[in-house]
Design a protein around this motif. Structure first.
Motif, PDB file in Angstrom:
ATOM      1  N   ASP A 194       5.189  -5.629  24.947  1.00 31.20           N
ATOM      2  CA  ASP A 194       5.320  -4.273  25.478  1.00 31.20           C
ATOM      3  C   ASP A 194       5.383  -3.268  24.328  1.00 31.20           C
ATOM      4  OD1 ASP A 194       6.156  -1.882  26.682  1.00 31.20           O
ATOM      5  OD2 ASP A 194       7.246  -2.965  28.233  1.00 31.20           O
ATOM      6  N   GLU A 195       4.596  -2.183  24.447  1.00 28.04           N
ATOM      7  CA  GLU A 195       4.566  -1.134  23.427  1.00 28.04           C
ATOM      8  C   GLU A 195       5.956  -0.549  23.184  1.00 28.04           C
ATOM      9  OE1 GLU A 195       3.270   1.776  20.698  1.00 28.04           O
ATOM     10  OE2 GLU A 195       2.343  -0.092  21.410  1.00 28.04           O
ATOM     11  N   ARG A 196       6.844  -0.609  24.186  1.00 26.17           N
ATOM     12  CA  ARG A 196       8.173  -0.025  24.006  1.00 26.17           C
ATOM     13  C   ARG A 196       8.925  -0.655  22.835  1.00 26.17           C
ATOM     14  NH1 ARG A 196      11.715  -0.008  28.748  1.00 26.17           N
ATOM     15  NH2 ARG A 196       9.899  -0.345  30.078  1.00 26.17           N
ATOM     16  N   TYR A 197       8.584  -1.907  22.480  1.00 23.19           N
ATOM     17  CA  TYR A 197       9.310  -2.596  21.414  1.00 23.19           C
ATOM     18  C   TYR A 197       8.590  -2.518  20.065  1.00 23.19           C
ATOM     19  CZ  TYR A 197      11.313  -4.656  25.632  1.00 23.19           C
ATOM     20  OH  TYR A 197      11.889  -4.844  26.869  1.00 23.19           O
ATOM     21  N   SER A 198       7.555  -1.702  19.975  1.00 26.16           N
ATOM     22  CA  SER A 198       6.718  -1.708  18.771  1.00 26.16           C
ATOM     23  C   SER A 198       7.506  -1.394  17.504  1.00 26.16           C
ATOM     24  CB  SER A 198       5.564  -0.724  18.927  1.00 26.16           C
ATOM     25  OG  SER A 198       6.045   0.604  19.097  1.00 26.16           O
ATOM     26  N   ARG A 199       8.391  -0.406  17.568  1.00 26.74           N
ATOM     27  CA  ARG A 199       9.157  -0.051  16.360  1.00 26.74           C
ATOM     28  C   ARG A 199      10.157  -1.133  16.005  1.00 26.74           C
ATOM     29  NH1 ARG A 199       5.580   2.836  17.539  1.00 26.74           N
ATOM     30  NH2 ARG A 199       5.344   5.057  17.043  1.00 26.74           N
ATOM     31  N   GLN A 200      10.715  -1.778  17.022  1.00 25.66           N
ATOM     32  CA  GLN A 200      11.672  -2.866  16.771  1.00 25.66           C
ATOM     33  C   GLN A 200      10.964  -4.062  16.146  1.00 25.66           C
ATOM     34  OE1 GLN A 200      15.193  -3.520  19.347  1.00 25.66           O
ATOM     35  NE2 GLN A 200      14.072  -5.313  20.063  1.00 25.66           N
ATOM     36  N   MET A 201       9.740  -4.358  16.619  1.00 26.29           N
ATOM     37  CA  MET A 201       9.003  -5.504  16.085  1.00 26.29           C
ATOM     38  C   MET A 201       8.481  -5.238  14.674  1.00 26.29           C
ATOM     39  SD  MET A 201       6.983  -7.162  19.333  1.00 26.29           S
ATOM     40  CE  MET A 201       6.128  -5.654  19.801  1.00 26.29           C
ATOM     41  N   ARG A 202       8.310  -3.966  14.319  1.00 27.19           N
ATOM     42  CA  ARG A 202       7.898  -3.650  12.950  1.00 27.19           C
ATOM     43  C   ARG A 202       9.030  -3.901  11.955  1.00 27.19           C
ATOM     44  NH1 ARG A 202       4.472   1.961  14.035  1.00 27.19           N
ATOM     45  NH2 ARG A 202       2.832   0.965  15.295  1.00 27.19           N
ATOM     46  N   PHE A 203      10.250  -4.031  12.472  1.00 28.34           N
ATOM     47  CA  PHE A 203      11.378  -4.404  11.623  1.00 28.34           C
ATOM     48  C   PHE A 203      11.244  -5.903  11.357  1.00 28.34           C
ATOM     49  CE2 PHE A 203      15.959  -5.735  11.372  1.00 28.34           C
ATOM     50  CZ  PHE A 203      16.223  -5.128  10.150  1.00 28.34           C
ATOM     51  N   THR A 204      10.893  -6.258  10.119  1.00 29.48           N
ATOM     52  CA  THR A 204      10.490  -7.619   9.769  1.00 29.48           C
ATOM     53  C   THR A 204      11.469  -8.707  10.219  1.00 29.48           C
ATOM     54  OG1 THR A 204       9.245  -6.763   7.880  1.00 29.48           O
ATOM     55  CG2 THR A 204       9.791  -9.114   7.854  1.00 29.48           C
ATOM     56  N   PRO A 205      12.787  -8.529  10.080  1.00 25.33           N
ATOM     57  CA  PRO A 205      13.698  -9.605  10.497  1.00 25.33           C
ATOM     58  C   PRO A 205      13.631  -9.937  11.996  1.00 25.33           C
ATOM     59  CG  PRO A 205      14.818  -8.105   8.999  1.00 25.33           C
ATOM     60  CD  PRO A 205      13.507  -7.459   9.349  1.00 25.33           C
ATOM     61  N   ILE A 206      13.058  -9.045  12.803  1.00 24.71           N
ATOM     62  CA  ILE A 206      12.883  -9.348  14.228  1.00 24.71           C
ATOM     63  C   ILE A 206      11.445  -9.751  14.500  1.00 24.71           C
ATOM     64  CG2 ILE A 206      12.933  -8.389  16.567  1.00 24.71           C
ATOM     65  CD1 ILE A 206      15.348  -6.761  15.803  1.00 24.71           C
ATOM     66  N   GLY A 207      10.500  -8.857  14.282  1.00 23.62           N
ATOM     67  CA  GLY A 207       9.098  -9.194  14.481  1.00 23.62           C
ATOM     68  C   GLY A 207       8.784  -9.639  15.898  1.00 23.62           C
ATOM     69  N   GLU A 208       7.567 -10.127  16.110  1.00 22.85           N
ATOM     70  CA  GLU A 208       7.152 -10.573  17.443  1.00 22.85           C
ATOM     71  C   GLU A 208       7.902 -11.824  17.866  1.00 22.85           C
ATOM     72  OE1 GLU A 208       3.071 -10.871  18.423  1.00 22.85           O
ATOM     73  OE2 GLU A 208       2.493  -9.028  17.369  1.00 22.85           O
ATOM     74  N   ALA A 209       8.140 -12.730  16.921  1.00 25.30           N
ATOM     75  CA  ALA A 209       8.847 -13.970  17.262  1.00 25.30           C
ATOM     76  C   ALA A 209      10.261 -13.667  17.724  1.00 25.30           C
ATOM     77  CB  ALA A 209       8.866 -14.909  16.053  1.00 25.30           C
ATOM     78  N   GLY A 210      10.948 -12.766  17.013  1.00 33.34           N
ATOM     79  CA  GLY A 210      12.299 -12.396  17.402  1.00 33.34           C
ATOM     80  C   GLY A 210      12.330 -11.692  18.741  1.00 33.34           C
ATOM     81  N   GLN A 211      11.317 -10.867  18.993  1.00 26.00           N
ATOM     82  CA  GLN A 211      11.263 -10.164  20.273  1.00 26.00           C
ATOM     83  C   GLN A 211      11.100 -11.135  21.428  1.00 26.00           C
ATOM     84  OE1 GLN A 211      11.707  -6.693  20.329  1.00 26.00           O
ATOM     85  NE2 GLN A 211      12.126  -7.201  22.462  1.00 26.00           N
TER      86      GLN A 211
END
Length: 337
Positions: A2-19
């Motif tokens: 979901d685009e809503r999490y784009s800024r959170q996923m750009r934070f490397t320690p979370i990323g897509e896997a963390g999301q």
């Protein structure tokens, strides 16, 4: 994703896997007051898959200064906090499953409330419930994000069974000197900071960032510019919870039927069974000064000055007194023994 999490996923320690891990996670927040509303807001916006929220109380105007999910309509209508929070949270993120439970967390239901949960977060306002949550979490092996706020002071720690001490190891007594938000006040920024400490530790745990987790108890006084961190250290050898496995808060066979809510001038009586609000409204209207009802509770202003708040699960709040004997007398007079 979901685009809503784009800024959170750009934070490397979370990323897509963390999301993805967040979306597969489930948390339980006990208490939807000041801390709980901030916690729920953060975790729902972050995309945690299931957020279970539990609270026994309803919204009042005095809550609005610091309990961020509520508004004047919630207070005017007297909505239970869990229900009012659920309505807001579903509008914030419809992808997250919100489980709202209007109930008192007690020895009778605490472990059931934590079933299927990856971690618990402390949104409570008293140490009796915190110790109950602590003991249940450590018996079930569930991490516990502790937080507390009063006046301009706050503290927080991440407690993980098998890795850290439990709450009882560094806070032995439930007696905090009578200092509560209702007796000495609280400023909202303290609440936001404490809950943010809790929320970020929750995110670290849920995405598997063990190396980033805080291993200290943090305390601060925001008004007086004090900040202190204390290493959690080793568990106390004689701790009845995490070492001796006695879990004192879970030993009682039944919760006390009447409990004074500290600083609230309110006594909660557990009751003996469900209450049909429509029937009780008809029964109490002839003897009350005023009666108000919504789908979740019935408020009855008594001619003596006190007020009764009846919930469908059988609980009754006697407001206007902190004298348990007086409250039981009123309860027996209007509800029955």
């Amino acid at each position: 994703m979901d685009e809503r999490y784009s800024r959170q996923m750009r934070f490397t320690p979370i990323g897509e896997a963390g999301q993805r891990k967040l979306a597969e996670s489930a948390v339980c927040i006990i208490g939807m007051g000041a801390l709980g509303t901030v916690l729920a807001n953060h975790l729902v916006r972050a995309g945690v898959g299931l957020v279970r929220i539990v609270d026994r109380d309803y919204v009042e105007r005095s809550n609005l200064q610091r309990q961020m999910l509520y508004d004047e309509e919630d207070a005017e209508q007297g909505y239970p906090k869990a229900i009012a929070a659920e309505r807001k949270l579903k509008r914030i993120n419809s992808d997250v499953i919100i489980e709202a439970i209007v109930a008192d967390a007690t020895v009778r239901n605490i472990e059931e409330l934590l079933d299927g949960i990856d971690m618990a977060l402390d949104g409570t306002d008293n140490f009796e419930t915190r110790f109950l949550l602590n003991d249940a979490c450590f018996r079930k092996g569930i991490p516990f994000a502790y937080g507390g706020a009063v006046s301009s002071r706050g503290m927080s720690a991440m407690l993980v069974p098998g890795e850290t001490p439990c709450l009882r190891c560094f806070i032995q007594s439930a007696d905090n000197g009578g200092q509560t938000c209702d007796t000495i006040g609280v400023i909202a920024p303290v609440v936001d900071i404490v809950a943010s400490y809790q929320a970020v530790e929750a995110l670290k745990y849920l995405v598997g960032a063990a190396e980033a987790r805080r291993t200290k108890l943090v305390t601060f006084d925001l008004w007086h510019n004090h900040h202190f961190e204390m290493k959690l250290g080793e568990p106390a050898a004689d701790c009845p919870c995490c070492q001796l496995k006695e879990y004192p808060a879970l030993q009682a066979t039944e919760a006390d039927s009447a409990v004074s809510l500290c600083g609230r001038s309110t006594v909660q009586i557990a009751g003996k069974g469900p209450l049909k609000l429509d029937q009780w409204r008809e029964r109490l209207e002839p003897v009350a000064a005023n009666v108000e009802q919504n789908a979740y509770l019935l408020r009855v202003q008594l001619t003596e000055g006190e007020r009764l708040v009846l919930f469908p699960d059988g609980r009754v709040l006697v407001q206007g007194t902190d004298d348990i004997v007086r409250a039981k007398t009123i309860y027996a007079r209007y509800i029955g023994s």
